[in-house]
Motif scaffolding. Sequence first.
Motif, PDB file in Angstrom:
ATOM      1  N   VAL A  97       0.832  -1.201   0.000  1.00  0.00           N
ATOM      2  CA  VAL A  97       0.000   0.000   0.000  1.00  0.00           C
ATOM      3  C   VAL A  97       0.867   1.252   0.000  1.00  0.00           C
ATOM      4  CG1 VAL A  97      -1.653   1.344   1.363  1.00  0.00           C
ATOM      5  CG2 VAL A  97      -1.993  -1.117   1.067  1.00  0.00           C
ATOM      6  N   ARG A  98       1.931   1.243   0.796  1.00  0.00           N
ATOM      7  CA  ARG A  98       2.828   2.404   0.852  1.00  0.00           C
ATOM      8  C   ARG A  98       3.430   2.701  -0.522  1.00  0.00           C
ATOM      9  NH1 ARG A  98       8.125   3.158   1.043  1.00  0.00           N
ATOM     10  NH2 ARG A  98       8.506   0.908   1.150  1.00  0.00           N
ATOM     11  N   VAL A  99       3.886   1.650  -1.218  1.00  0.00           N
ATOM     12  CA  VAL A  99       4.478   1.846  -2.541  1.00  0.00           C
ATOM     13  C   VAL A  99       3.421   2.349  -3.533  1.00  0.00           C
ATOM     14  CG1 VAL A  99       5.619   0.694  -4.476  1.00  0.00           C
ATOM     15  CG2 VAL A  99       6.277   0.131  -2.124  1.00  0.00           C
ATOM     16  N   LEU A 100       2.212   1.807  -3.464  1.00  0.00           N
ATOM     17  CA  LEU A 100       1.150   2.269  -4.350  1.00  0.00           C
ATOM     18  C   LEU A 100       0.835   3.746  -4.100  1.00  0.00           C
ATOM     19  CD1 LEU A 100      -1.258  -0.812  -4.197  1.00  0.00           C
ATOM     20  CD2 LEU A 100       0.197  -0.144  -6.127  1.00  0.00           C
ATOM     21  N   ARG A 101       0.864   4.161  -2.847  1.00  0.00           N
ATOM     22  CA  ARG A 101       0.653   5.583  -2.548  1.00  0.00           C
ATOM     23  C   ARG A 101       1.763   6.431  -3.169  1.00  0.00           C
ATOM     24  NH1 ARG A 101      -3.327   6.976   0.911  1.00  0.00           N
ATOM     25  NH2 ARG A 101      -4.117   5.446   2.439  1.00  0.00           N
ATOM     26  N   GLN A 102       3.000   5.959  -3.096  1.00  0.00           N
ATOM     27  CA  GLN A 102       4.105   6.702  -3.686  1.00  0.00           C
ATOM     28  C   GLN A 102       3.944   6.817  -5.197  1.00  0.00           C
ATOM     29  OE1 GLN A 102       7.399   4.358  -2.180  1.00  0.00           O
ATOM     30  NE2 GLN A 102       7.830   5.865  -0.569  1.00  0.00           N
ATOM     31  N   ILE A 103       3.511   5.737  -5.826  1.00  0.00           N
ATOM     32  CA  ILE A 103       3.257   5.786  -7.268  1.00  0.00           C
ATOM     33  C   ILE A 103       2.189   6.828  -7.570  1.00  0.00           C
ATOM     34  CG2 ILE A 103       2.321   4.483  -9.217  1.00  0.00           C
ATOM     35  CD1 ILE A 103       3.653   1.984  -8.001  1.00  0.00           C
ATOM     36  N   ASN A 104       1.126   6.807  -6.791  1.00  0.00           N
ATOM     37  CA  ASN A 104       0.020   7.735  -7.020  1.00  0.00           C
ATOM     38  C   ASN A 104       0.428   9.184  -6.728  1.00  0.00           C
ATOM     39  OD1 ASN A 104      -2.781   7.690  -7.884  1.00  0.00           O
ATOM     40  ND2 ASN A 104      -3.292   8.479  -5.865  1.00  0.00           N
ATOM     41  N   ASP A 105       1.412   9.364  -5.847  1.00  0.00           N
ATOM     42  CA  ASP A 105       1.881  10.705  -5.510  1.00  0.00           C
ATOM     43  C   ASP A 105       2.853  11.264  -6.542  1.00  0.00           C
ATOM     44  OD1 ASP A 105       0.318  10.755  -3.254  1.00  0.00           O
ATOM     45  OD2 ASP A 105       1.938  10.173  -1.886  1.00  0.00           O
ATOM     46  N   GLY A 106       3.253  10.427  -7.507  1.00  0.00           N
ATOM     47  CA  GLY A 106       4.061  10.944  -8.603  1.00  0.00           C
ATOM     48  C   GLY A 106       5.548  10.703  -8.507  1.00  0.00           C
ATOM     49  N   ILE A 107       5.993   9.796  -7.639  1.00  0.00           N
ATOM     50  CA  ILE A 107       7.429   9.530  -7.556  1.00  0.00           C
ATOM     51  C   ILE A 107       7.773   8.190  -8.204  1.00  0.00           C
ATOM     52  CG2 ILE A 107       7.692  10.968  -5.495  1.00  0.00           C
ATOM     53  CD1 ILE A 107       7.951   8.393  -3.874  1.00  0.00           C
ATOM     54  N   GLY A 108       7.054   7.875  -9.274  1.00  0.00           N
ATOM     55  CA  GLY A 108       7.294   6.614  -9.975  1.00  0.00           C
ATOM     56  C   GLY A 108       8.701   6.474 -10.509  1.00  0.00           C
ATOM     57  N   ASN A 109       9.329   7.584 -10.943  1.00  0.00           N
ATOM     58  CA  ASN A 109      10.697   7.504 -11.457  1.00  0.00           C
ATOM     59  C   ASN A 109      11.662   7.055 -10.371  1.00  0.00           C
ATOM     60  OD1 ASN A 109      10.465   8.063 -14.171  1.00  0.00           O
ATOM     61  ND2 ASN A 109      10.655  10.284 -13.912  1.00  0.00           N
ATOM     62  N   ASP A 110      11.476   7.569  -9.149  1.00  0.00           N
ATOM     63  CA  ASP A 110      12.345   7.151  -8.051  1.00  0.00           C
ATOM     64  C   ASP A 110      12.193   5.657  -7.769  1.00  0.00           C
ATOM     65  OD1 ASP A 110      13.135   9.772  -7.823  1.00  0.00           O
ATOM     66  OD2 ASP A 110      11.803  10.225  -6.145  1.00  0.00           O
ATOM     67  N   LEU A 111      10.952   5.175  -7.828  1.00  0.00           N
ATOM     68  CA  LEU A 111      10.717   3.748  -7.600  1.00  0.00           C
ATOM     69  C   LEU A 111      11.312   2.912  -8.717  1.00  0.00           C
ATOM     70  CD1 LEU A 111       7.059   3.961  -6.293  1.00  0.00           C
ATOM     71  CD2 LEU A 111       9.044   3.204  -4.980  1.00  0.00           C
TER      72      LEU A 111
END
Length: 508
Positions: A262-276
């Motif tokens: 869930v934490r990673v999905l929130r990060q994706i939704n927050d726009g830091i997909g490039n960092d991931l």
Amino acid sequence: MISPGVLRPRWTIRYVLSAVALSYFAICLLFDMPFFSSPLPQYTGEYNVGTIDIEVPVEKRNLSSAVFKDTGKPAFELETVLFSLFYPATKDAQSSKPNHLWFPKPIALQAEGYARLAGINNFFTNSLFTVGLWTLAGSTSIPAEPDVLMHGTVKTYQNYEAEHPIDDYGLPEFPVIVFSHGFASSRTDYSQYCGELASRGYVVAAIEHRDGSGPGSVVKRSDGSSTNRFLINANELDPTPATPELKVWQLAFRQAEIEETVRVLRQINDGIGNDLFNVNTRKEGKDLAEWRGRLNFERVVIGGHSYGATGAMQVLKGGHTYERPFVGAVILDPGKSSGPLNDDIRVPTLIIHSDSWSKKHSIFYGRPHFDVVRDIARKILDENKIFAWFVTSKGTTHPSVTDAPLIEPLLLSWTTGSTIDVKEGIYQYVKATVDLMEYLNDGHRRGILSEEVTHPEYDNDIRNEERKASMPKDIDKYWQIHVAPSTGCAFPGLCGVDHDHAARPPFK
């Protein structure tokens, strides 16, 4: 001189069968196909389906003090989280990458895991298991396009986001399902169920659990190192736990993995997909930056099968939290040997039993398992005043929601006793899940969720002839309904729509 009988063989039944068998094996070897298996079918929803494997580091921590006796290393140390995303993809999306294999490489890792489960872990038996797994499904691939653009993606340009807030893009948001696999399974075992949901407009995160309940998995770290994880037997651990204690540790580990997903999905939704993407050891997700604002966190549902269903029920204890933002649950064959089932559930819940799970009388903590599950559904409905359903999918068996019957239809039907068409079995599970997702979206009951109880006990039909005649044929054919809300909506507000969320139009 060559005998005429060699040039013109007699067309006996034995000769024809031998010729067909040799031809089949030759074709399998020529095209690198496993013997006796069927390919996974294409998905049937309106969207193309993409898939991305994500493994990223998490805050390292131990979920138990237990260590492995032979190495002294922690047995339940969480280092990374791994999951496969299945999602609606752009129309006619085609990946430059090969499709993901159903048995991820190395297949010998999975084989060793199953050998450990059988208690015969050695070089010879592991080799036999490896050959056996390849024979059954070694080169079977998942028919989702790896690492392609999400449906509706508009490629962003420099400074475009600063001038146009994401809310102005008008891009569709997709509801999210987090899915937990069963014992001796992995994230790929449910690819058809997950992919079919993605083809109908949902993002599914299928977690790979490293809690010692899966056959084999490779933990890949950012520094390039890796560790193989296998099924854990209690006698491998120090201190050696009793079975109930081992399951407590495993379920705690699973809950931590669900929360990290869930934490990673929130990060994706927050726009830091490039960092991931940069730390994803599976090297996929190059366009995750385009997923900003695309996940509907008002419609996040937890699902699971067998051991995964037990874990999914556990994470619902205590209600909605930031780490566990689940507004609904799909519980498939909750475990009979995976520990007690949590009954503190405060979200709309659909519990589906396979026919074999309901039919077999199993004592579960002193009571029939069927009765325990039924009473949990009734508690959600009667005490918590929240809609809940408990149903049985007729003709199915415990593996019916997995890919296994699709890959080996004859073998699985023969060994499990399943009588439903394998594709129809998956379709019915998907259809019921979509019924719940749509109910959570607009408050309207559809399909099986719109019906009242037909069988308060398994195979005890209480309907009169008039009701039987009026029930939709596909529901009558494929389902028994044990617990369901009254269609008269006895509880205030249950039939109404959550107006805080219903202003959003039904998802398309």
